[in-house]
Design a protein around this motif. Structure first.
Motif, PDB file in Angstrom:
ATOM      1  N   LEU A 148       0.836  -1.200   0.000  1.00  0.00           N
ATOM      2  CA  LEU A 148       0.000   0.000   0.000  1.00  0.00           C
ATOM      3  C   LEU A 148       0.872   1.251   0.000  1.00  0.00           C
ATOM      4  O   LEU A 148       0.564   2.241  -0.690  1.00  0.00           O
ATOM      5  CB  LEU A 148      -0.915  -0.027   1.224  1.00  0.00           C
ATOM      6  CG  LEU A 148      -2.173   0.830   1.156  1.00  0.00           C
ATOM      7  CD1 LEU A 148      -3.071   0.368   0.029  1.00  0.00           C
ATOM      8  CD2 LEU A 148      -2.911   0.754   2.490  1.00  0.00           C
ATOM      9  N   TRP A 149       1.944   1.231   0.778  1.00  0.00           N
ATOM     10  CA  TRP A 149       2.875   2.363   0.792  1.00  0.00           C
ATOM     11  C   TRP A 149       3.518   2.540  -0.580  1.00  0.00           C
ATOM     12  O   TRP A 149       3.642   3.667  -1.070  1.00  0.00           O
ATOM     13  CB  TRP A 149       3.943   2.107   1.846  1.00  0.00           C
ATOM     14  CG  TRP A 149       4.989   3.192   1.922  1.00  0.00           C
ATOM     15  CD1 TRP A 149       4.922   4.349   2.629  1.00  0.00           C
ATOM     16  CD2 TRP A 149       6.246   3.205   1.242  1.00  0.00           C
ATOM     17  NE1 TRP A 149       6.060   5.095   2.445  1.00  0.00           N
ATOM     18  CE2 TRP A 149       6.899   4.417   1.596  1.00  0.00           C
ATOM     19  CE3 TRP A 149       6.887   2.323   0.380  1.00  0.00           C
ATOM     20  CZ2 TRP A 149       8.153   4.750   1.092  1.00  0.00           C
ATOM     21  CZ3 TRP A 149       8.135   2.657  -0.113  1.00  0.00           C
ATOM     22  CH2 TRP A 149       8.761   3.851   0.245  1.00  0.00           C
ATOM     23  N   TYR A 150       3.901   1.445  -1.218  1.00  0.00           N
ATOM     24  CA  TYR A 150       4.537   1.510  -2.534  1.00  0.00           C
ATOM     25  C   TYR A 150       3.592   2.105  -3.577  1.00  0.00           C
ATOM     26  O   TYR A 150       3.980   2.979  -4.368  1.00  0.00           O
ATOM     27  CB  TYR A 150       4.974   0.107  -2.960  1.00  0.00           C
ATOM     28  CG  TYR A 150       5.550   0.038  -4.354  1.00  0.00           C
ATOM     29  CD1 TYR A 150       6.847   0.459  -4.616  1.00  0.00           C
ATOM     30  CD2 TYR A 150       4.785  -0.447  -5.418  1.00  0.00           C
ATOM     31  CE1 TYR A 150       7.381   0.399  -5.890  1.00  0.00           C
ATOM     32  CE2 TYR A 150       5.300  -0.519  -6.694  1.00  0.00           C
ATOM     33  CZ  TYR A 150       6.601  -0.089  -6.937  1.00  0.00           C
ATOM     34  OH  TYR A 150       7.121  -0.145  -8.203  1.00  0.00           O
ATOM     35  N   THR A 151       2.342   1.650  -3.576  1.00  0.00           N
ATOM     36  CA  THR A 151       1.390   2.158  -4.568  1.00  0.00           C
ATOM     37  C   THR A 151       0.975   3.599  -4.285  1.00  0.00           C
ATOM     38  O   THR A 151       0.601   4.330  -5.199  1.00  0.00           O
ATOM     39  CB  THR A 151       0.140   1.266  -4.610  1.00  0.00           C
ATOM     40  OG1 THR A 151      -0.438   1.179  -3.301  1.00  0.00           O
ATOM     41  CG2 THR A 151       0.497  -0.135  -5.085  1.00  0.00           C
ATOM     42  N   SER A 152       1.042   4.012  -3.022  1.00  0.00           N
ATOM     43  CA  SER A 152       0.642   5.381  -2.676  1.00  0.00           C
ATOM     44  C   SER A 152       1.669   6.406  -3.127  1.00  0.00           C
ATOM     45  O   SER A 152       1.314   7.530  -3.516  1.00  0.00           O
ATOM     46  CB  SER A 152       0.427   5.504  -1.168  1.00  0.00           C
ATOM     47  OG  SER A 152      -0.595   4.647  -0.726  1.00  0.00           O
ATOM     48  N   PHE A 153       2.954   6.029  -3.100  1.00  0.00           N
ATOM     49  CA  PHE A 153       4.010   6.970  -3.440  1.00  0.00           C
ATOM     50  C   PHE A 153       4.561   6.774  -4.856  1.00  0.00           C
ATOM     51  O   PHE A 153       5.405   7.565  -5.297  1.00  0.00           O
ATOM     52  CB  PHE A 153       5.155   6.858  -2.428  1.00  0.00           C
ATOM     53  CG  PHE A 153       4.815   7.401  -1.075  1.00  0.00           C
ATOM     54  CD1 PHE A 153       4.938   8.754  -0.787  1.00  0.00           C
ATOM     55  CD2 PHE A 153       4.331   6.564  -0.083  1.00  0.00           C
ATOM     56  CE1 PHE A 153       4.608   9.250   0.457  1.00  0.00           C
ATOM     57  CE2 PHE A 153       4.005   7.055   1.174  1.00  0.00           C
ATOM     58  CZ  PHE A 153       4.141   8.402   1.443  1.00  0.00           C
ATOM     59  N   ASN A 154       4.109   5.756  -5.536  1.00  0.00           N
ATOM     60  CA  ASN A 154       4.534   5.540  -6.919  1.00  0.00           C
ATOM     61  C   ASN A 154       3.592   6.302  -7.843  1.00  0.00           C
ATOM     62  O   ASN A 154       2.380   6.035  -7.860  1.00  0.00           O
ATOM     63  CB  ASN A 154       4.513   4.050  -7.252  1.00  0.00           C
ATOM     64  CG  ASN A 154       5.203   3.756  -8.583  1.00  0.00           C
ATOM     65  OD1 ASN A 154       5.191   4.567  -9.497  1.00  0.00           O
ATOM     66  ND2 ASN A 154       5.794   2.588  -8.678  1.00  0.00           N
ATOM     67  N   PRO A 155       4.100   7.254  -8.648  1.00  0.00           N
ATOM     68  CA  PRO A 155       3.215   8.067  -9.498  1.00  0.00           C
ATOM     69  C   PRO A 155       2.454   7.259 -10.535  1.00  0.00           C
ATOM     70  O   PRO A 155       1.436   7.727 -11.056  1.00  0.00           O
ATOM     71  CB  PRO A 155       4.182   9.059 -10.165  1.00  0.00           C
ATOM     72  CG  PRO A 155       5.537   8.443 -10.043  1.00  0.00           C
ATOM     73  CD  PRO A 155       5.515   7.656  -8.774  1.00  0.00           C
ATOM     74  N   VAL A 156       2.909   6.057 -10.847  1.00  0.00           N
ATOM     75  CA  VAL A 156       2.200   5.224 -11.814  1.00  0.00           C
ATOM     76  C   VAL A 156       0.783   4.920 -11.341  1.00  0.00           C
ATOM     77  O   VAL A 156      -0.149   4.833 -12.143  1.00  0.00           O
ATOM     78  CB  VAL A 156       2.984   3.907 -12.054  1.00  0.00           C
ATOM     79  CG1 VAL A 156       2.111   2.861 -12.709  1.00  0.00           C
ATOM     80  CG2 VAL A 156       4.195   4.168 -12.916  1.00  0.00           C
ATOM     81  N   PHE A 157       0.609   4.770 -10.028  1.00  0.00           N
ATOM     82  CA  PHE A 157      -0.689   4.394  -9.479  1.00  0.00           C
ATOM     83  C   PHE A 157      -1.545   5.601  -9.116  1.00  0.00           C
ATOM     84  O   PHE A 157      -2.696   5.428  -8.698  1.00  0.00           O
ATOM     85  CB  PHE A 157      -0.490   3.524  -8.233  1.00  0.00           C
ATOM     86  CG  PHE A 157       0.157   2.205  -8.520  1.00  0.00           C
ATOM     87  CD1 PHE A 157      -0.588   1.119  -8.958  1.00  0.00           C
ATOM     88  CD2 PHE A 157       1.532   2.048  -8.380  1.00  0.00           C
ATOM     89  CE1 PHE A 157       0.006  -0.094  -9.223  1.00  0.00           C
ATOM     90  CE2 PHE A 157       2.143   0.830  -8.636  1.00  0.00           C
ATOM     91  CZ  PHE A 157       1.376  -0.242  -9.066  1.00  0.00           C
ATOM     92  N   THR A 158      -1.012   6.792  -9.253  1.00  0.00           N
ATOM     93  CA  THR A 158      -1.781   7.993  -8.919  1.00  0.00           C
ATOM     94  C   THR A 158      -1.925   8.943 -10.099  1.00  0.00           C
ATOM     95  O   THR A 158      -2.399  10.057  -9.942  1.00  0.00           O
ATOM     96  CB  THR A 158      -1.109   8.743  -7.750  1.00  0.00           C
ATOM     97  OG1 THR A 158       0.243   9.066  -8.096  1.00  0.00           O
ATOM     98  CG2 THR A 158      -1.128   7.887  -6.495  1.00  0.00           C
ATOM     99  N   SER A 159      -1.502   8.494 -11.286  1.00  0.00           N
ATOM    100  CA  SER A 159      -1.610   9.326 -12.478  1.00  0.00           C
ATOM    101  C   SER A 159      -1.967   8.436 -13.663  1.00  0.00           C
ATOM    102  O   SER A 159      -2.227   7.244 -13.511  1.00  0.00           O
ATOM    103  CB  SER A 159      -0.286  10.063 -12.744  1.00  0.00           C
ATOM    104  OG  SER A 159       0.731   9.137 -13.097  1.00  0.00           O
ATOM    105  N   SER A 160      -1.963   9.017 -14.836  1.00  0.00           N
ATOM    106  CA  SER A 160      -2.297   8.266 -16.055  1.00  0.00           C
ATOM    107  C   SER A 160      -1.070   7.636 -16.697  1.00  0.00           C
ATOM    108  O   SER A 160      -1.140   7.149 -17.822  1.00  0.00           O
ATOM    109  CB  SER A 160      -2.988   9.196 -17.058  1.00  0.00           C
ATOM    110  OG  SER A 160      -2.145  10.300 -17.380  1.00  0.00           O
ATOM    111  N   ILE A 176       2.903  -6.831 -10.432  1.00  0.00           N
ATOM    112  CA  ILE A 176       2.553  -7.789  -9.382  1.00  0.00           C
ATOM    113  C   ILE A 176       2.053  -7.114  -8.109  1.00  0.00           C
ATOM    114  O   ILE A 176       1.583  -7.802  -7.194  1.00  0.00           O
ATOM    115  CB  ILE A 176       3.749  -8.699  -9.038  1.00  0.00           C
ATOM    116  CG1 ILE A 176       4.867  -7.884  -8.365  1.00  0.00           C
ATOM    117  CG2 ILE A 176       4.261  -9.424 -10.262  1.00  0.00           C
ATOM    118  CD1 ILE A 176       6.005  -8.748  -7.853  1.00  0.00           C
ATOM    119  N   ALA A 177       2.108  -5.789  -8.048  1.00  0.00           N
ATOM    120  CA  ALA A 177       1.727  -5.089  -6.810  1.00  0.00           C
ATOM    121  C   ALA A 177       0.261  -5.320  -6.462  1.00  0.00           C
ATOM    122  O   ALA A 177      -0.067  -5.657  -5.312  1.00  0.00           O
ATOM    123  CB  ALA A 177       2.016  -3.592  -6.946  1.00  0.00           C
TER     124      ALA A 177
END
Length: 353
Positions: A148-160, A176-177
């Protein structure tokens, strides 16, 4: 309201024990219509939960087909603890019996023999079971929050941005996340329920084996799906067979010897591959229902900034986006089987095996 009715509906109809095939087919059709109507409205506001909610409704459709069209659970299924056939039970007991049908088949006549996930006596006492499962909850809870921490700070999961825009290594991690997030969260919930059931003396520890198969068995594509991942949906995904012939549970000749003979049977290579293709077609359908739920959210939020998390795949129409991945899996199994067979023949010629 429709969502509340959708999930228990197939088992309620099974409990009625309708003798007419036409009535069962009509009920199955009505359930499918109810679920199809509920899919566009089945959203929670969280993209990941929306997708899995849709997939669970797809599983409900497959279960309806399995229980109402392809099998007669009250007549064909038998649990090892049954004293009388289920159709002879009073209505309330019959309903409880139907709701207790395990998606994994442990202790049921339709279960794998021997079980894919071991139910052996590794934790005979409740105390050892509670301590071991509490430890596993802690590990998977830590894994869940790390992802969850990885996906929250990775811009891939918060942008297009594309999942593959950060290089090969991070692309693999990004892919795989989400499955690992599902794995960790589901395992925590499963073990939590197991602790409550075993700790309060409602169930025996043997009724709560591990939710997934051993990761040591997942060294090929076929074994990953069949022996490790698809433990809760394997029977719904293989509803269209082909199947080995199983004796009726009411047949008194069903003994330990007949179980051994049945477990030693094997489908031919062609039938095994056909079964695999049917399973992934069902899996693709199940996940496409998740696409439908996400699509309805995209249409509602298309004009807002919050829709970016849903549209990051680069298209406003995502129905069917999940399908190619699952339909390509049988091809991957075919390729790996061909490579393994070629290697075996080469090794035999060289006298290594």
């Amino acid at each position: 309201m429709l969502l509340v009715l959708a999930h228990p509906s197939p088992r309620i109809v099974v409990t009625l024990n309708l003798p007419s095939t036409a009535w069962r087919a009509t009920c199955c059709g009505l359930i499918v219509i109810v679920i199809a109507t509920a899919l566009p409205r089945a959203y929670t506001g969280n993209g990941l939960l929306d997708y899995f909610l849709g997939a669970s409704l797809g599983t409900c459709i497959l279960e309806s087909i399995r229980f109402l069209l392809l099998t007669r659970p009250l007549q064909e299924f038998r649990h090892e603890s049954d004293k009388v056939p289920a159709y002879q039970l009073p209505f309330v007991q019959r309903y409880l019996w139907v709701t207790s049908i395990s998606p994994r088949g442990f202790g049921w006549s339709f279960g794998a023999a021997p079980p894919i996930v071991s139910t052996g006596p590794r934790h005979l006492t409740r105390t050892s079971f509670v301590f071991s499962r509490s430890y596993r909850i802690f590990l998977h809870y830590f894994l869940f929050h790390a992802i969850l921490w990885y996906t929250s700070f990775n811009p891939v999961f918060t942008s297009s941005a594309s999942l593959g825009s950060q290089g090969y290594v991070l692309r693999c991690l990004n892919v795989i996340a989400i499955p690992c997030l599902l794995y960790a969260s589901f395992t925590c919930v499963y073990y939590g329920i197991a602790l409550a059931a075993v700790g309060t003396n409602i169930h025996q520890p043997s009724l709560w084996p591990d939710p997934f198969g051993s990761w040591k068995d997942a060294y090929t594509i076929r074994r990953f799906w069949g022996r490790t991942w698809h433990q809760f949906s394997r029977h719904n995904l293989t509803i269209f067979g082909p199947h080995l012939h199983s004796p009726s549970p009411s047949d008194q000749a069903l003994s330990a010897a007949s179980h051994a003979n049945h477990s030693s049977e094997r489908l031919s290579w062609k039938m095994s591959y056909l079964r695999l293709c049917n399973a992934f077609i069902c899996s693709a359908f199940m996940h496409m229902c998740g696409d439908v739920v996400l699509q309805s959210r995209i249409r509602e939020n298309l004009a807002s900034a919050s829709a970016s998390s849903y549209t990051k795949i680069g298209s406003n129409d995502i129905i069917g986006f999940s399908v190619p991945f699952f339909l390509l899996q049988p091809m991957g199994v075919l390729v790996e089987d061909a490579i393994m067979e070629a290697w075996k023949r080469l090794a035999l010629k060289q006298g290594k095996w």
